[in-house]
Design an enzyme around this catalytic site. Sequence first.
Site, PDB file in Angstrom:
ATOM      1  N   ASP A 141       0.628  -1.240   0.496  1.00 24.23           N
ATOM      2  CA  ASP A 141      -0.011   0.075  -0.270  1.00 24.23           C
ATOM      3  C   ASP A 141       1.190   1.786  -0.290  1.00 24.23           C
ATOM      4  OD1 ASP A 141      -2.660   1.128   1.945  1.00 24.23           O
ATOM      5  OD2 ASP A 141      -2.246   1.193  -0.051  1.00 24.23           O
ATOM      6  N   LYS A 144       2.571   3.812  -5.255  1.00 27.27           N
ATOM      7  CA  LYS A 144       1.976   2.025  -6.170  1.00 27.27           C
ATOM      8  C   LYS A 144       3.380   2.005  -7.011  1.00 27.27           C
ATOM      9  CE  LYS A 144      -1.214   3.722  -3.853  1.00 27.27           C
ATOM     10  NZ  LYS A 144      -1.295   2.740  -2.900  1.00 27.27           N
ATOM     11  N   ASP A 169      -3.158  -3.138  -2.257  1.00 24.79           N
ATOM     12  CA  ASP A 169      -4.567  -2.069  -2.500  1.00 24.79           C
ATOM     13  C   ASP A 169      -4.122  -1.040  -3.750  1.00 24.79           C
ATOM     14  OD1 ASP A 169      -4.959   0.757  -0.489  1.00 24.79           O
ATOM     15  OD2 ASP A 169      -6.030  -0.254  -1.800  1.00 24.79           O
ATOM     16  N   ASN A 170      -5.366  -0.668  -4.309  1.00 27.19           N
ATOM     17  CA  ASN A 170      -4.977   0.683  -5.472  1.00 27.19           C
ATOM     18  C   ASN A 170      -4.770   0.263  -6.525  1.00 27.19           C
ATOM     19  OD1 ASN A 170      -3.621   2.247  -2.534  1.00 27.19           O
ATOM     20  ND2 ASN A 170      -5.906   2.723  -3.388  1.00 27.19           N
ATOM     21  N   GLU A 199     -11.228   4.290  -1.085  1.00 25.50           N
ATOM     22  CA  GLU A 199     -11.934   4.647   0.567  1.00 25.50           C
ATOM     23  C   GLU A 199     -12.320   6.054   0.307  1.00 25.50           C
ATOM     24  OE1 GLU A 199      -8.704   3.325  -0.583  1.00 25.50           O
ATOM     25  OE2 GLU A 199      -7.202   5.843   0.067  1.00 25.50           O
TER      26      GLU A 199
HETATM   27  N1  LIG Z   1       9.061   2.501  -0.647  1.00 27.34           N
HETATM   28  C1  LIG Z   1       8.700   2.558   0.781  1.00 27.34           C
HETATM   29  N2  LIG Z   1       9.510   2.532   1.375  1.00 27.34           N
HETATM   30  C2  LIG Z   1       8.421   2.486   2.528  1.00 27.34           C
HETATM   31  N3  LIG Z   1       7.416   3.519   2.437  1.00 27.34           N
HETATM   32  C3  LIG Z   1       7.026   4.154   2.023  1.00 27.34           C
HETATM   33  C4  LIG Z   1       7.853   4.189   0.948  1.00 27.34           C
HETATM   34  N4  LIG Z   1       7.028   4.256  -0.681  1.00 27.34           N
HETATM   35  C5  LIG Z   1       5.634   5.100   0.183  1.00 27.34           C
HETATM   36  N5  LIG Z   1       5.816   4.966   1.826  1.00 27.34           N
HETATM   37  C6  LIG Z   1       4.637   5.481   3.079  1.00 27.34           C
HETATM   38  O1  LIG Z   1       3.439   4.282   2.664  1.00 27.34           O
HETATM   39  C7  LIG Z   1       2.484   5.449   2.492  1.00 27.34           C
HETATM   40  C8  LIG Z   1       1.976   6.053   1.196  1.00 27.34           C
HETATM   41  C9  LIG Z   1       1.339   5.362   0.430  1.00 27.34           C
HETATM   42  C10 LIG Z   1       1.216   5.908  -0.674  1.00 27.34           C
HETATM   43  N6  LIG Z   1      -0.604   5.050  -1.247  1.00 27.34           N
HETATM   44  C11 LIG Z   1      -1.010   6.309  -2.134  1.00 27.34           C
HETATM   45  O2  LIG Z   1      -0.414   6.750  -2.705  1.00 27.34           O
HETATM   46  C12 LIG Z   1      -2.292   6.067  -1.906  1.00 27.34           C
HETATM   47  C13 LIG Z   1      -3.477   7.043  -3.327  1.00 27.34           C
HETATM   48  C14 LIG Z   1      -4.733   7.565  -3.057  1.00 27.34           C
HETATM   49  N7  LIG Z   1      -5.142   7.935  -4.224  1.00 27.34           N
HETATM   50  O3  LIG Z   1      -5.066   9.189  -4.051  1.00 27.34           O
HETATM   51  O4  LIG Z   1      -6.629   7.950  -3.739  1.00 27.34           O
HETATM   52  C15 LIG Z   1      -5.083   6.445  -2.197  1.00 27.34           C
HETATM   53  C16 LIG Z   1      -5.089   5.204  -1.443  1.00 27.34           C
HETATM   54  O5  LIG Z   1      -5.713   4.026  -0.580  1.00 27.34           O
HETATM   55  C17 LIG Z   1      -3.240   5.121  -1.389  1.00 27.34           C
HETATM   56  O6  LIG Z   1      -2.270   3.996  -0.904  1.00 27.34           O
HETATM   57  C18 LIG Z   1       3.091   7.457   2.575  1.00 27.34           C
HETATM   58  O7  LIG Z   1       3.279   7.034   4.269  1.00 27.34           O
HETATM   59  C19 LIG Z   1       4.922   7.147   2.379  1.00 27.34           C
HETATM   60  O8  LIG Z   1       5.738   7.449   3.172  1.00 27.34           O
HETATM   61 MG   LIG Z   2      -4.296   2.408  -0.817  1.00 30.55          MG
END
Ligand SMILES: Nc1ncnc2c1ncn2[C@@H]1O[C@H](/C=C/CNC(=O)c2cc([N+](=O)[O-])cc(O)c2O)[C@@H](O)[C@H]1O
Ligand SMILES: [Mg+2]
Length: 214
Positions: A141, A144, A169-170, A199
């Site tokens: 999650d 992406k 997810d997504n 969501e």
């Molecule tokens: N390689 C990595 N290692 C560790 N932590 C990492 C990481 N990449 C991202 N993160 C962390 O995970 C979260 C990102 C989630 C991206 N979800 C999304 O971009 C997202 C967007 C929508 N949306 O736009 O509707 C809906 C959703 O359910 C979503 O999960 C943030 O807290 C970020 O800091």
């Molecule tokens: Mg998500």
Amino acid sequence: TRSTRPQRLLGAVQKNATRGDPGSVIQAIDHYCRNKEWAMNVGDEKGCILDSVVSEVNPATVLELGTYCGYSTVRIARLLPPHAKLITLEFNPAVAAIARQVIAWAGLEDKVQLVEGASGDFIPRIKEQFGVKTFDLVFLDHWKEYYLPDTKLMEECGLLRKGSVLLADNVVCPGAPDYLEYVRSSPRYESRYFKSHLEYTKVEDGLEKSVFLG
Ligand SMILES: Nc1ncnc2c1ncn2[C@@H]1O[C@H](/C=C/CNC(=O)c2cc([N+](=O)[O-])cc(O)c2O)[C@@H](O)[C@H]1O
Ligand SMILES: [Mg+2]
């Protein structure tokens, strides 16, 4: 200075949820995000699908990529059998600090190991650093575009065994097309799409469940 969205989400938990009651933490976040301020939690509708997969797998070891505020961490950890372990990776320290407090409010800190760092750096070190051989369940999650490279990395690092379940997810919104193509066309996975909604909205989204065949 103005608070951040994760800080406001934590505030809603501390105001409306009961300490030690994971269900009330989940409800407080969903109510806040549905009625006050959207946030990218897996949410209640997709959350029920997540719950059913966790219950079916009954995992001893879980890896979550992208903790964010800890909503799905709490959803998963509350269903784990005693002595099961959930490792969750989050690379934004400010967000990780909020997630720790949400997980603690739910009383689930003993089942959860929140690691601050990037999945690409940590996945190769998980075996020796955390004494995990393989994961029974992985919940993807995070950003992406990392779904596919991290899945290949987990394969290469021997973190998946015959029967390991990846739940992403997504896969429709925002979408992870390269990941979807990979797990659906690879002979090493048995993949299935669970149709749902983004969501707190009526937009289509869903979860892809992919069983690693070894
Ligand atoms: N390689 C990595 N290692 C560790 N932590 C990492 C990481 N990449 C991202 N993160 C962390 O995970 C979260 C990102 C989630 C991206 N979800 C999304 O971009 C997202 C967007 C929508 N949306 O736009 O509707 C809906 C959703 O359910 C979503 O999960 C943030 O807290 C970020 O800091
Ligand atoms: Mg998500």
